[in-house]
Motif scaffolding. Structure first.
Motif, PDB file in Angstrom:
ATOM      1  N   ILE A  25     -98.996   8.412 -71.562  1.00  0.00           N
ATOM      2  CA  ILE A  25     -98.818   9.690 -70.878  1.00  0.00           C
ATOM      3  C   ILE A  25     -99.011  10.846 -71.853  1.00  0.00           C
ATOM      4  N   ARG A  26     -98.473  10.720 -73.057  1.00  0.00           N
ATOM      5  CA  ARG A  26     -98.647  11.764 -74.067  1.00  0.00           C
ATOM      6  C   ARG A  26    -100.136  11.993 -74.364  1.00  0.00           C
ATOM      7  N   TRP A  27    -100.873  10.891 -74.532  1.00  0.00           N
ATOM      8  CA  TRP A  27    -102.310  11.008 -74.808  1.00  0.00           C
ATOM      9  C   TRP A  27    -103.026  11.712 -73.655  1.00  0.00           C
ATOM     10  N   MET A  28    -102.686  11.344 -72.418  1.00  0.00           N
ATOM     11  CA  MET A  28    -103.317  11.964 -71.249  1.00  0.00           C
ATOM     12  C   MET A  28    -103.029  13.464 -71.204  1.00  0.00           C
ATOM     13  N   ALA A  29    -101.765  13.836 -71.451  1.00  0.00           N
ATOM     14  CA  ALA A  29    -101.390  15.251 -71.402  1.00  0.00           C
ATOM     15  C   ALA A  29    -102.080  16.034 -72.511  1.00  0.00           C
ATOM     16  N   GLU A  30    -102.127  15.468 -73.707  1.00  0.00           N
ATOM     17  CA  GLU A  30    -102.759  16.160 -74.832  1.00  0.00           C
ATOM     18  C   GLU A  30    -104.256  16.348 -74.626  1.00  0.00           C
ATOM     19  N   ASN A  31    -104.848  15.506 -73.783  1.00  0.00           N
ATOM     20  CA  ASN A  31    -106.274  15.602 -73.513  1.00  0.00           C
ATOM     21  C   ASN A  31    -106.576  16.240 -72.161  1.00  0.00           C
ATOM     22  N   ARG A  33    -105.603  15.546 -69.140  1.00  0.00           N
ATOM     23  CA  ARG A  33    -105.757  14.689 -67.962  1.00  0.00           C
ATOM     24  C   ARG A  33    -104.429  14.642 -67.197  1.00  0.00           C
ATOM     25  N   TYR A  34    -104.081  15.761 -66.593  1.00  0.00           N
ATOM     26  CA  TYR A  34    -102.754  15.884 -65.995  1.00  0.00           C
ATOM     27  C   TYR A  34    -102.606  15.120 -64.683  1.00  0.00           C
ATOM     28  N   ASP A  35    -103.685  14.932 -63.946  1.00  0.00           N
ATOM     29  CA  ASP A  35    -103.579  14.136 -62.724  1.00  0.00           C
ATOM     30  C   ASP A  35    -103.229  12.692 -63.065  1.00  0.00           C
ATOM     31  N   ALA A  36    -103.903  12.150 -64.084  1.00  0.00           N
ATOM     32  CA  ALA A  36    -103.591  10.788 -64.532  1.00  0.00           C
ATOM     33  C   ALA A  36    -102.201  10.727 -65.152  1.00  0.00           C
ATOM     34  N   ALA A  37    -101.825  11.798 -65.876  1.00  0.00           N
ATOM     35  CA  ALA A  37    -100.493  11.833 -66.485  1.00  0.00           C
ATOM     36  C   ALA A  37     -99.412  11.809 -65.409  1.00  0.00           C
ATOM     37  N   LEU A  38     -99.641  12.550 -64.322  1.00  0.00           N
ATOM     38  CA  LEU A  38     -98.668  12.569 -63.230  1.00  0.00           C
ATOM     39  C   LEU A  38     -98.513  11.182 -62.611  1.00  0.00           C
ATOM     40  N   GLU A  39     -99.633  10.527 -62.333  1.00  0.00           N
ATOM     41  CA  GLU A  39     -99.580   9.190 -61.733  1.00  0.00           C
ATOM     42  C   GLU A  39     -98.819   8.214 -62.628  1.00  0.00           C
ATOM     43  N   ASN A  40     -99.093   8.271 -63.935  1.00  0.00           N
ATOM     44  CA  ASN A  40     -98.414   7.363 -64.860  1.00  0.00           C
ATOM     45  C   ASN A  40     -96.958   7.762 -65.088  1.00  0.00           C
ATOM     46  N   ALA A  41     -96.672   9.058 -64.996  1.00  0.00           N
ATOM     47  CA  ALA A  41     -95.287   9.499 -65.121  1.00  0.00           C
ATOM     48  C   ALA A  41     -94.439   8.982 -63.956  1.00  0.00           C
ATOM     49  N   LEU A  42     -95.036   8.922 -62.762  1.00  0.00           N
ATOM     50  CA  LEU A  42     -94.324   8.367 -61.611  1.00  0.00           C
ATOM     51  C   LEU A  42     -94.051   6.882 -61.800  1.00  0.00           C
ATOM     52  N   ARG A  43     -95.003   6.169 -62.403  1.00  0.00           N
ATOM     53  CA  ARG A  43     -94.775   4.754 -62.706  1.00  0.00           C
ATOM     54  C   ARG A  43     -93.664   4.595 -63.730  1.00  0.00           C
ATOM     55  N   LEU A  44     -93.659   5.492 -64.716  1.00  0.00           N
ATOM     56  CA  LEU A  44     -92.599   5.456 -65.723  1.00  0.00           C
ATOM     57  C   LEU A  44     -91.246   5.706 -65.074  1.00  0.00           C
ATOM     58  N   GLU A  45     -91.193   6.670 -64.159  1.00  0.00           N
ATOM     59  CA  GLU A  45     -89.944   6.962 -63.462  1.00  0.00           C
ATOM     60  C   GLU A  45     -89.452   5.742 -62.678  1.00  0.00           C
ATOM     61  N   TYR A  46     -90.390   5.057 -62.014  1.00  0.00           N
ATOM     62  CA  TYR A  46     -90.023   3.857 -61.265  1.00  0.00           C
ATOM     63  C   TYR A  46     -89.463   2.799 -62.208  1.00  0.00           C
ATOM     64  N   ASN A  47     -90.136   2.582 -63.337  1.00  0.00           N
ATOM     65  CA  ASN A  47     -89.672   1.567 -64.281  1.00  0.00           C
ATOM     66  C   ASN A  47     -88.328   1.938 -64.895  1.00  0.00           C
ATOM     67  N   SER A  48     -88.085   3.239 -65.073  1.00  0.00           N
ATOM     68  CA  SER A  48     -86.786   3.645 -65.616  1.00  0.00           C
ATOM     69  C   SER A  48     -85.665   3.305 -64.639  1.00  0.00           C
ATOM     70  N   GLU A  49     -85.942   3.419 -63.337  1.00  0.00           N
ATOM     71  CA  GLU A  49     -84.937   3.050 -62.345  1.00  0.00           C
ATOM     72  C   GLU A  49     -84.698   1.542 -62.358  1.00  0.00           C
ATOM     73  N   ARG A  50     -85.776   0.762 -62.529  1.00  0.00           N
ATOM     74  CA  ARG A  50     -85.609  -0.694 -62.619  1.00  0.00           C
ATOM     75  C   ARG A  50     -84.791  -1.060 -63.861  1.00  0.00           C
ATOM     76  N   LEU A  51     -85.049  -0.363 -64.972  1.00  0.00           N
ATOM     77  CA  LEU A  51     -84.286  -0.626 -66.190  1.00  0.00           C
ATOM     78  C   LEU A  51     -82.816  -0.274 -65.986  1.00  0.00           C
ATOM     79  N   THR A  52     -82.558   0.821 -65.288  1.00  0.00           N
ATOM     80  CA  THR A  52     -81.178   1.214 -65.008  1.00  0.00           C
ATOM     81  C   THR A  52     -80.449   0.131 -64.228  1.00  0.00           C
ATOM     82  N   LEU A  53     -81.121  -0.439 -63.242  1.00  0.00           N
ATOM     83  CA  LEU A  53     -80.494  -1.499 -62.449  1.00  0.00           C
ATOM     84  C   LEU A  53     -80.182  -2.717 -63.304  1.00  0.00           C
TER      85      LEU A  53
END
Length: 227
Positions: A25-31, A33-53
């Protein structure tokens, strides 16, 4: 291998996956590519919820009889849900987060912090029943969030919150008992506000909503006595 070590291993694996996602995500944002960064950030958010569980379940696998109570205490401190009544006598709760998109976020995550918060608030109290009402979801976005990143109301997962609120505030959640209303607002901090308002008061709520303070209306611990 014990179930404790198995769950710990799953959490470690998920954490490593998230670390790689953050680098991507950092690489995408620095380059730019914010649409791709958003999509991957949502995946990260989902995985963070799974980790919380996973980490919530971990203490219970030690066999300690106090583990559940300790976890519930930690949840209340980490996700401070506000519950109470407005001065007009409307039930309300405030979640310090935006609800996830349908099929994108974990409803178990929401269930895990909202059930204990509602149970604690109503401990020693009788549930309040609104026989003919509107359940309002007010999605409060940060003023810094671009308009394009706000979610369509019909794409937000509200059912688990509505079901839990209904347990304590409605005779049942049939359409002839409770209508739903959705709106969005802007403030300094993002959150989700829920109100249960008698249908006769709905227009009054719309007027009150226009002047709600940035931090939200004051919530009272007891239902105010009318008259």
């Amino acid at each position: 291998m014990s179930i404790f070590l198995e769950v710990l291993g799953q959490a470690e694996s998920k954490l490593k996956q998230m670390a790689q996602q953050m680098e991507n995500i950092r690489w995408m944002a620095e380059n730019g590519r914010y649409d791709a960064a958003l999509e991957n950030a949502l995946r990260l958010e989902y995985n963070s919820e799974r980790l919380t569980l996973l980490t919530r379940a971990l203490p219970g696998y030690t066999g300690n009889p106090l583990a559940k109570a300790h976890v519930e205490k930690a949840i209340r401190e980490a996700v401070p849900v506000e519950v109470g009544y407005t001065e007009q006598g409307w039930f309300s709760l405030r979640l310090p987060l935006l609800l996830p998109k349908k099929e994108k976020g974990s409803t178990e995550f929401i269930r895990g912090f909202l059930y204990p918060a509602m149970g604690k608030f109503f401990q020693g109290k009788d549930p309040v029943r609104y026989p003919d009402c509107v359940m309002i979801f007010r999605h409060v976005y940060s003023r810094d969030r671009p308009e394009r990143e706000r979610r369509d109301h019909d794409n937000i997962e509200v059912n688990i919150v509505a079901d839990i609120a209904a347990l304590y505030t409605l005779p049942d959640d049939k359409p002839d008992v409770c209508n739903h209303y959705y709106c969005s607002a802007a403030a300094e901090q993002e959150r989700t506000e829920v109100y249960v308002v008698p249908k006769a008061d709905f227009r009054k709520w719309l007027d009150v909503e226009k002047a709600m303070p940035d931090e939200g209306v004051k919530l009272l611990p007891e239902l105010p006595v009318s008259g």
